[in-house]
Write a protein that holds these residues in place. Sequence first.
Motif, short mmCIF file in Angstrom:
data_model
loop_
_atom_site.label_atom_id
_atom_site.label_comp_id
_atom_site.label_asym_id
_atom_site.label_seq_id
_atom_site.Cartn_x
_atom_site.Cartn_y
_atom_site.Cartn_z
N GLN A 2 0.86 -1.18 0.00
CA GLN A 2 0.00 0.00 0.00
C GLN A 2 0.89 1.23 0.00
OE1 GLN A 2 -3.02 0.00 -0.64
NE2 GLN A 2 -3.83 1.94 0.04
N ASP A 5 -1.20 8.07 0.25
CA ASP A 5 -1.94 8.82 -0.77
C ASP A 5 -1.08 9.84 -1.51
OD1 ASP A 5 -4.22 7.36 -0.34
OD2 ASP A 5 -5.24 8.91 0.83
N LYS A 8 0.72 8.25 -4.50
CA LYS A 8 -0.07 7.61 -5.55
C LYS A 8 -0.23 8.54 -6.74
CE LYS A 8 -2.85 4.73 -2.50
NZ LYS A 8 -4.22 4.39 -2.09
N ASN A 36 -17.15 6.38 -9.04
CA ASN A 36 -16.22 6.68 -7.95
C ASN A 36 -16.40 5.71 -6.79
OD1 ASN A 36 -14.65 8.84 -8.96
ND2 ASN A 36 -16.39 10.19 -8.69
N LYS A 37 -17.61 5.24 -6.61
CA LYS A 37 -17.90 4.32 -5.51
C LYS A 37 -17.55 2.88 -5.87
CE LYS A 37 -21.65 3.04 -2.40
NZ LYS A 37 -23.05 3.24 -2.07
N HIS A 38 -17.76 2.47 -7.13
CA HIS A 38 -17.68 1.07 -7.51
C HIS A 38 -16.42 0.65 -8.27
CE1 HIS A 38 -21.97 1.45 -6.55
NE2 HIS A 38 -21.83 0.20 -6.14
N ILE A 39 -15.72 1.58 -8.89
CA ILE A 39 -14.49 1.20 -9.59
C ILE A 39 -13.33 1.38 -8.61
CG2 ILE A 39 -12.90 1.71 -11.49
CD1 ILE A 39 -15.30 2.57 -13.15
N LYS A 40 -12.71 0.28 -8.28
CA LYS A 40 -11.63 0.28 -7.29
C LYS A 40 -10.32 0.75 -7.92
CE LYS A 40 -14.29 -1.37 -4.14
NZ LYS A 40 -15.16 -0.35 -3.64
N SER A 41 -9.66 1.62 -7.23
CA SER A 41 -8.35 2.10 -7.68
C SER A 41 -7.28 1.07 -7.34
CB SER A 41 -8.01 3.42 -6.97
OG SER A 41 -8.94 4.43 -7.29
N PRO A 42 -6.23 0.98 -8.16
CA PRO A 42 -5.12 0.08 -7.83
C PRO A 42 -4.32 0.63 -6.64
CG PRO A 42 -4.60 1.39 -9.77
CD PRO A 42 -6.02 1.71 -9.41
N TYR A 43 -3.49 -0.20 -6.04
CA TYR A 43 -2.75 0.20 -4.84
C TYR A 43 -1.84 1.41 -5.08
CZ TYR A 43 1.54 -1.94 -6.62
OH TYR A 43 2.63 -2.25 -7.38
N GLN A 46 -5.07 6.42 -7.68
CA GLN A 46 -6.35 6.88 -7.18
C GLN A 46 -7.14 7.42 -8.38
OE1 GLN A 46 -5.96 10.29 -4.60
NE2 GLN A 46 -7.81 9.76 -3.48
#
Length: 106
Positions: A2, A5, A8, A36-43, A46
């Motif tokens: 991880q 922020d 990233k 923005n809520k459902h598509i997950k960002s990679p580690y 963002q």
Amino acid sequence: MQLPDDKKIRLMYRVEPGCLGPQGADHIEDFCRYANKHIKSPYYGQFLFLPRFDKQKDERQYSVKSRNLSRVQAKAYLNHFEIDIDTFEEQLDELLTKAIDLYFKR
């Protein structure tokens, strides 16, 4: 793994209302909230999805620590993680297409 922020890469993705069909302008803001809520960002990144009402602004804008990056700089950043920027963008476009389908099937 991880990353903090501030390390990233941030991708501001401006989504064209036309991607959502002829009535896209009626749905674009709600869809961006959904994405923005459902598509997950990679580690290492963002995602931020916004409506693209202004054609003067680029569809994709990369930044780190609020500093905008050129495509060459974004490519170098992603290369650090052994990620090809073209493949990365293609995969994100596919995720967006799937999210559009799921959004309308809700």
